[in-house]
Motif scaffolding. Structure first.
Motif, short mmCIF file in Angstrom:
data_model
loop_
_atom_site.label_atom_id
_atom_site.label_comp_id
_atom_site.label_asym_id
_atom_site.label_seq_id
_atom_site.Cartn_x
_atom_site.Cartn_y
_atom_site.Cartn_z
N ALA A 59 0.84 -1.21 0.00
CA ALA A 59 0.00 0.00 0.00
C ALA A 59 0.87 1.26 0.00
O ALA A 59 0.57 2.22 -0.70
N ALA A 60 1.95 1.24 0.76
CA ALA A 60 2.87 2.38 0.77
C ALA A 60 3.50 2.58 -0.60
O ALA A 60 3.74 3.71 -1.03
N GLY A 61 3.75 1.50 -1.31
CA GLY A 61 4.28 1.58 -2.67
C GLY A 61 3.30 2.28 -3.62
O GLY A 61 3.71 3.07 -4.47
N ILE A 62 2.03 2.00 -3.46
CA ILE A 62 1.01 2.66 -4.29
C ILE A 62 0.96 4.15 -3.95
O ILE A 62 0.88 5.00 -4.83
N TYR A 63 1.04 4.45 -2.66
CA TYR A 63 1.07 5.86 -2.23
C TYR A 63 2.24 6.58 -2.91
O TYR A 63 2.07 7.65 -3.49
N GLN A 64 3.43 6.00 -2.85
CA GLN A 64 4.62 6.62 -3.44
C GLN A 64 4.48 6.77 -4.95
O GLN A 64 4.86 7.80 -5.52
N LYS A 65 3.93 5.76 -5.59
CA LYS A 65 3.80 5.77 -7.06
C LYS A 65 2.92 6.92 -7.54
O LYS A 65 3.22 7.55 -8.57
N TYR A 66 1.86 7.22 -6.81
CA TYR A 66 0.90 8.22 -7.27
C TYR A 66 1.00 9.56 -6.57
O TYR A 66 0.25 10.48 -6.90
N LYS A 67 1.93 9.73 -5.64
CA LYS A 67 2.07 11.01 -4.94
C LYS A 67 2.45 12.13 -5.91
O LYS A 67 1.81 13.18 -5.94
N GLU A 68 3.49 11.93 -6.69
CA GLU A 68 3.95 12.99 -7.61
C GLU A 68 2.90 13.30 -8.67
O GLU A 68 2.60 14.48 -8.90
N PRO A 69 2.29 12.29 -9.33
CA PRO A 69 1.24 12.63 -10.30
C PRO A 69 0.06 13.38 -9.65
O PRO A 69 -0.51 14.28 -10.27
N PHE A 70 -0.27 13.04 -8.42
CA PHE A 70 -1.32 13.76 -7.71
C PHE A 70 -0.94 15.23 -7.56
O PHE A 70 -1.71 16.13 -7.91
N LEU A 71 0.25 15.48 -7.04
CA LEU A 71 0.69 16.85 -6.78
C LEU A 71 0.88 17.67 -8.05
O LEU A 71 0.66 18.88 -8.05
N SER A 72 1.28 17.03 -9.13
CA SER A 72 1.59 17.78 -10.35
C SER A 72 0.44 17.88 -11.34
O SER A 72 0.47 18.75 -12.21
N THR A 73 -0.58 17.03 -11.23
CA THR A 73 -1.63 17.05 -12.25
C THR A 73 -3.04 17.32 -11.73
O THR A 73 -3.91 17.67 -12.52
N VAL A 74 -3.29 17.14 -10.45
CA VAL A 74 -4.65 17.30 -9.92
C VAL A 74 -4.90 18.77 -9.57
O VAL A 74 -4.10 19.38 -8.85
N ALA A 75 -5.98 19.31 -10.09
CA ALA A 75 -6.32 20.71 -9.85
C ALA A 75 -6.47 20.99 -8.35
O ALA A 75 -7.17 20.26 -7.65
N GLY A 76 -5.77 22.01 -7.88
CA GLY A 76 -5.89 22.43 -6.49
C GLY A 76 -5.15 21.60 -5.47
O GLY A 76 -5.23 21.86 -4.28
N ALA A 77 -4.40 20.57 -5.91
CA ALA A 77 -3.67 19.71 -4.97
C ALA A 77 -2.54 20.48 -4.31
O ALA A 77 -1.76 21.15 -4.99
N LYS A 78 -2.45 20.39 -2.99
CA LYS A 78 -1.44 21.11 -2.22
C LYS A 78 -0.48 20.18 -1.49
O LYS A 78 0.68 20.50 -1.30
N SER A 79 -0.98 19.04 -1.02
CA SER A 79 -0.14 18.12 -0.24
C SER A 79 -0.75 16.73 -0.25
O SER A 79 -1.93 16.55 -0.57
N LYS A 80 0.08 15.75 0.12
CA LYS A 80 -0.38 14.38 0.25
C LYS A 80 0.54 13.70 1.26
O LYS A 80 1.76 13.67 1.08
N ASP A 81 -0.05 13.18 2.34
CA ASP A 81 0.73 12.55 3.40
C ASP A 81 0.15 11.18 3.75
O ASP A 81 -1.07 11.00 3.74
N LEU A 82 1.03 10.27 4.09
CA LEU A 82 0.65 8.93 4.52
C LEU A 82 0.80 8.85 6.03
O LEU A 82 1.88 9.10 6.57
N LEU A 83 -0.29 8.53 6.71
CA LEU A 83 -0.31 8.42 8.17
C LEU A 83 -0.57 6.97 8.53
O LEU A 83 -1.56 6.39 8.08
N VAL A 84 0.30 6.39 9.35
CA VAL A 84 0.18 4.98 9.70
C VAL A 84 -0.08 4.84 11.19
O VAL A 84 0.63 5.41 12.01
N ARG A 85 -1.15 4.12 11.50
CA ARG A 85 -1.49 3.80 12.89
C ARG A 85 -1.66 2.29 12.98
O ARG A 85 -1.76 1.60 11.97
N LYS A 86 -1.68 1.81 14.20
CA LYS A 86 -1.91 0.38 14.41
C LYS A 86 -3.27 -0.03 13.82
O LYS A 86 -3.40 -1.08 13.21
N GLU A 87 -4.27 0.85 13.99
CA GLU A 87 -5.64 0.54 13.58
C GLU A 87 -5.86 0.61 12.07
O GLU A 87 -6.68 -0.11 11.52
#
Length: 93
Positions: free
Chosen positions: A18-46
């Motif tokens: 899942a973290a690999g998918i996050y990394q793969k699409y982080k840059e395209p999200f930030l560079s191509t999605v209208a209004g995108a400002k940030s993208k962060d992955l938060l990991v909890r036990k739950e």
């Protein structure tokens, strides 16, 4: 600022994938999605959460309907999920 929070139930064994998918699409999200400002992955036990920052509610809603989200991100994560994702949108007061 508007935040799109997606909470994902993912078993420990699938979290690296899942973290690999996050990394793969982080840059395209930030560079191509209208209004995108940030993208962060938060990991909890739950669960694992992806927190997306946008400039407006309209752009956050539009991303949820985009091909990047529906065809790429969702398709990649679907086999790794233990339950349906929980999606919330927050606006900074």
């Amino acid at each position: 600022m508007v935040y799109l929070q997606i909470s994902l139930k993912i078993a420990d064994a699938n979290r690296a994938a899942a973290a690999g998918i996050y990394q793969k699409y982080k840059e395209p999200f930030l560079s191509t999605v209208a209004g995108a400002k940030s993208k962060d992955l938060l990991v909890r036990k739950e669960d694992v959460q992806v927190l997306h920052g946008f400039d407006s509610q309209e752009n956050a809603d539009a991303y949820l309907q985009s091909e990047l989200f529906t065809a790429d991100v969702v398709a990649g994560l679907k086999p790794l999920l233990d339950a349906a994702p929980e999606v919330r949108i927050y606006e900074v007061a």
